[in-house]
Design a protein around this motif. Structure first.
Motif, PDB file in Angstrom:
ATOM      1  N   SER A  22       0.846  -1.192   0.000  1.00 41.90           N
ATOM      2  CA  SER A  22       0.000   0.000   0.000  1.00 41.90           C
ATOM      3  C   SER A  22       0.881   1.241   0.000  1.00 41.90           C
ATOM      4  N   ASN A  23       0.500   2.209  -0.800  1.00 40.41           N
ATOM      5  CA  ASN A  23       1.293   3.424  -0.894  1.00 40.41           C
ATOM      6  C   ASN A  23       0.372   4.551  -1.324  1.00 40.41           C
ATOM      7  N   GLY A  46      -2.287   1.442  -4.739  1.00 35.96           N
ATOM      8  CA  GLY A  46      -1.482   2.601  -5.079  1.00 35.96           C
ATOM      9  C   GLY A  46      -1.095   2.527  -6.542  1.00 35.96           C
ATOM     10  N   SER A  47      -0.157   3.381  -6.948  1.00 38.80           N
ATOM     11  CA  SER A  47       0.313   3.431  -8.327  1.00 38.80           C
ATOM     12  C   SER A  47       1.745   2.946  -8.414  1.00 38.80           C
ATOM     13  N   VAL A  48       2.116   2.472  -9.601  1.00 40.35           N
ATOM     14  CA  VAL A  48       3.456   1.954  -9.853  1.00 40.35           C
ATOM     15  C   VAL A  48       4.008   2.643 -11.091  1.00 40.35           C
ATOM     16  N   ALA A  49       5.223   3.135 -10.997  1.00 45.24           N
ATOM     17  CA  ALA A  49       5.896   3.757 -12.134  1.00 45.24           C
ATOM     18  C   ALA A  49       7.252   3.106 -12.333  1.00 45.24           C
ATOM     19  N   THR A  75      -4.452  -0.931  -7.914  1.00 47.94           N
ATOM     20  CA  THR A  75      -5.650  -0.078  -7.846  1.00 47.94           C
ATOM     21  C   THR A  75      -5.417   1.286  -8.485  1.00 47.94           C
ATOM     22  N   GLY A  76      -4.175   1.738  -8.501  1.00 47.73           N
ATOM     23  CA  GLY A  76      -3.844   3.010  -9.139  1.00 47.73           C
ATOM     24  C   GLY A  76      -3.386   2.793 -10.565  1.00 47.73           C
ATOM     25  N   SER A  96      -6.042  -6.601 -13.262  1.00 45.23           N
ATOM     26  CA  SER A  96      -6.779  -5.342 -13.233  1.00 45.23           C
ATOM     27  C   SER A  96      -5.838  -4.194 -12.875  1.00 45.23           C
ATOM     28  N   ILE A  97      -5.968  -3.078 -13.618  1.00 44.11           N
ATOM     29  CA  ILE A  97      -5.174  -1.867 -13.357  1.00 44.11           C
ATOM     30  C   ILE A  97      -6.118  -0.679 -13.397  1.00 44.11           C
TER      31      ILE A  97
END
Length: 403
Positions: A22-23, A46-49, A75-76, A96-97
């Motif tokens: 979680s972030n 959270g999001s991932v880059a 989720t992000g 799922s994204i």
């Protein structure tokens, strides 16, 4: 006490795992160690880059690969931008994204997500080496918006089973040869433009599509919309190379536009009864007859036809609320439309002109014709007089007419 001795370390471990999964910001992956933070997660909140300057090892060609195996849901957003040495991206279990953005990945030739079925927004931009999508079977079935532009894709296998999409924009993919989508409705906009299939043209098919808000087709060699019933805004065809267009179930459209379709010879919309905005047919050089609108009754905007057609039939027309402009380079009998104008079926400015050198759109109507008569909104006939040299000749001609 013994129970507490085991419980507290377990809770601490769970808390650590939760923190890793979680972030509130964005997890940035620059190395394999960063990616390992997802190893214990099935859902990442959270999001991932993925970092532009990856610290992953390079192969003999200087290329890099990123693989993540366990996470099923992000989720992000998942974002990869300008990672110029990344050749392969794999999320083996991802289903799922939130948002999925790949931009400026000039050497990426492999994208593997065999479990992916749902994204919120998908944006693939400037991926010239990517020729195929490994999204498994059935592949992507649900998305809010899809943008694919300037890629090397030759097909959209992997997203062709989309059942639900709001916005679908596919443009400037020079190798793309076919689009076939299973959606039943498009709630915002469909735009298919400048995908030339290595100059052979793009074939498009939407066999189940019944309703759409706005649709634009450019540079397509064939378009199939057999189930389409209603388009609430514009349905537009520009610069395509198909010879015929047939939509057997279309009953109404906001605007209906055919412009610069140079090989078009026939349009057939046998169930169309209402056009709620502009109805335009212009510069379709092979279209000689407009006779496939047998039930069209109401045009709530302007009717604007220009080209070299010899026949226009609108037998069920009862109302044109806007202007009526019909100009053709061929000899044309305007009498049927003159009568409709006189009877106030046509309520706006009326122009019907045959034998035009340069047939023009709405708002044009002056200039010279190629011979024959020009009929204007007042029903007058203007004959072309030869140019006279000197005022005496003009005056003599006028006196001769008076006498």
């Amino acid at each position: 006490m013994a129970f507490a001795q085991y419980l507290l370390p377990a809770l601490a471990l769970a808390g650590t795992a939760f923190a890793q999964c979680s972030n509130s910001g964005t997890l940035t992956i620059a190395s394999a160690a960063d990616a390992s933070q997802l190893a214990s997660c099935t859902t990442y909140s959270g999001s991932v880059a993925i970092e532009t300057g990856l610290a992953y090892p390079k192969d003999n060609n200087g290329r890099q690969q990123v693989e993540v195996t366990t996470v099923r849901t992000i989720t992000g957003n998942l974002t990869v931008t300008d990672a110029i040495n990344l050749s392969r991206l794999s999320f083996a279990s991802l289903r799922s994204i939130g948002g999925f953005e790949l931009v400026g990945l000039t050497v990426m030739s492999e994208l593997s997500m065999p479990e992916l079925t749902e994204v919120s927004q998908l944006n693939f931009t400037a991926l010239p080496a990517l020729q195929t999508l490994d999204f498994g079977d059935p592949g992507l079935t649900k998305a809010e918006s899809v943008l694919i532009t300037n890629t090397g894709l030759s097909s959209l296998m992997g997203i062709n089973n989309l059942k639900q999409v709001d916005t679908f924009n596919i443009n400037n993919n020079q190798a793309l040869q076919n689009i076939s989508l299973q959606v039943t409705s498009i709630t915002n906009a469909l735009r298919i433009e400048a995908n030339d299939g290595y100059q052979s043209g793009l074939t498009t098919s939407f066999p189940l599509l019944e309703t759409a808000t706005n649709m634009t087709f450019r540079n397509c060699s064939s378009i199939s919309l057999p189930a389409l019933k209603n388009v609430t805004e514009d349905l537009g065809f520009y610069g395509n190379t198909f010879e015929t267009f047939f939509a057997p179930n279309l009953t109404s459209a906001g605007g209906l536009i055919f412009v610069d379709n140079t090989q078009l010879t026939n349009i057939s919309l046998p169930q169309l009864t209402a056009i709620n905005a502009t109805y335009q047919i212009a510069n379709n050089t092979e279209l000689k007859q407009v006779n496939g609108f047998t039930k069209l009754s109401v045009v709530k905007g302007a009717l604007d036809f220009s080209g070299n057609f010899t026949e226009v039939q609108l037998p069920a027309l009862t109302q044109v609320q806007g202007a009526f402009n019909l100009q053709t380079s061929a000899k044309f009998d305007c009498s049927a439309f003159d009568q409709l104008s006189s009877n106030k079926v046509i309520r706006g400015k009326y122009t019907c002109l045959g034998m035009r050198t340069r047939p023009g759109g709405q708002g044009t109507g002056s200039g010279t014709s190629g011979g024959g008569d020009e009929k204007s909104s007042a029903g007058q006939i203007f004959a072309n007089l030869p140019a006279a040299v000197g005022g005496t000749l003009v005056l003599a001609g006028l006196l001769q007419i008076i006498l």
